[in-house]
Design an enzyme around this catalytic site. Structure first.
Site, PDB file in Angstrom:
ATOM      1  CE  LYS A 162       7.499  -1.495   5.113  1.00  0.00           C
ATOM      2  NZ  LYS A 162       9.633  -1.983   4.833  1.00  0.00           N
ATOM      3  CG  ASP A 195      16.070  -0.631  -1.440  1.00  0.00           C
ATOM      4  OD1 ASP A 195      16.428   0.336  -2.671  1.00  0.00           O
ATOM      5  OD2 ASP A 195      14.536  -0.082  -1.681  1.00  0.00           O
TER       6      ASP A 195
END
Length: 276
Positions: free
Chosen positions: A121, A226
């Site tokens: 990532k 989130d």
């Protein structure tokens, strides 16, 4: 800008020396003058400028003369520094296809010398507005001067720390393997984002798993902030994997209750539509 790792083969040690020199110079300069790059790199006889031309051709450096003549790293330049570090540590040997893209990151398949496949990532803060990033990021503290690269590095560092701690405590998250600059190397999970699932065999059970996971996090003093269908992966057995941790906060945060309720409401809203 598409990441083209094939360029790595054509870069010399001097090119990386200059790339690193610009990175070091950016700690105190928005744009790094050629004279400072020369000084940090230690290259003689115009060697730094020769490498700069190569790096600019591959879009690893950007030149700007708005206020004064200088250079800064592009995200691809930062990518190359992080990837090279992970290669040198023996954790990866090849970069494959892109498997994910978000508002603030890109995710790639990578392999090591043993043929094992992982997920890499690369944080890319700056795709959203500064206000949106600042509103979610507490790790800035009181610092006023920063670059998007600096913010992305902090995001990756925070994500790696949370992911490692959660994995060690038995939470369903990817295994954190390594971190360098804005890059986080982790295990590759054989699952899809929940948002892509059209039907579930046991939606009620998955819903309860989501709520239990939110509760477990709170029990450890954490709020995801989130927690939604985009950051939950679901496997064929409908087991969940939670991802994306840079925005996590403590239950002692000033807005903890609001953030906790928002996470719960995201799941309620998703399953209300899913189950009807």
């Amino acid at each position: 800008m598409k990441l083209d790792v094939n360029v790595l083969r054509y870069l010399s040690k001097d090119d990386f020396r200059v790339l690193t020199s610009v990175e070091m110079g950016q700690k105190n300069h928005e744009l790094v003058p050629l004279e400072l790059i020369d000084s940090i790199s230690g290259l003689k006889h115009g060697g730094a400028f020769k490498s700069i031309k190569t790096l600019m051709r591959h879009k690893l450096l950007h030149h700007d003369s708005k206020y004064y003549e200088g250079y800064r790293l592009t995200y691809m330049g930062y990518d190359f520094l992080a990837i090279r570090a992970l290669v040198s540590r023996g954790h990866i040997s090849g970069v494959g296809r892109q498997i994910g893209v978000g508002k603030e990151s890109d995710i790639f398949e990578v392999t090591n010398d043993d043929g094992e496949v992982f997920a890499l990532k690369l944080h890319r803060l700056g795709r959203t507005s500064f206000r949106a990033v600042k509103s979610k990021r507490d790790y800035l503290g009181r610092r006023q001067n920063y670059s998007w690269l600096y913010l992305s590095r902090l995001a990756a560092l925070k994500e790696f720390a949370f992911m490692k701690a959660l994995y060690d405590h038995g939470f369903p998250v990817p295994q954190a393997i390594d971190n360098n600059r804005h890059a986080v190397l982790m295990s590759l999970v054989n699952a899809r984002p929940m948002v892509q699932i059209r039907e579930m065999a046991h939606p009620a059970r998955v819903y309860l798993s989501c709520m239990e996971l939110i509760g477990r996090l709170a029990g450890k003093g954490l709020i995801h902030c989130d927690f939604n269908e985009f950051n939950l992966l679901i496997g064929e057995d409908e087991e969940l994997t939670l991802i994306d941790f840079p925005q996590m906060v403590s239950v002692t945060h000033a807005n903890a209750e609001e953030l906790f309720v928002r996470d719960v409401e995201c799941i309620v809203r998703f399953f209300s539509k899913k189950i009807g």
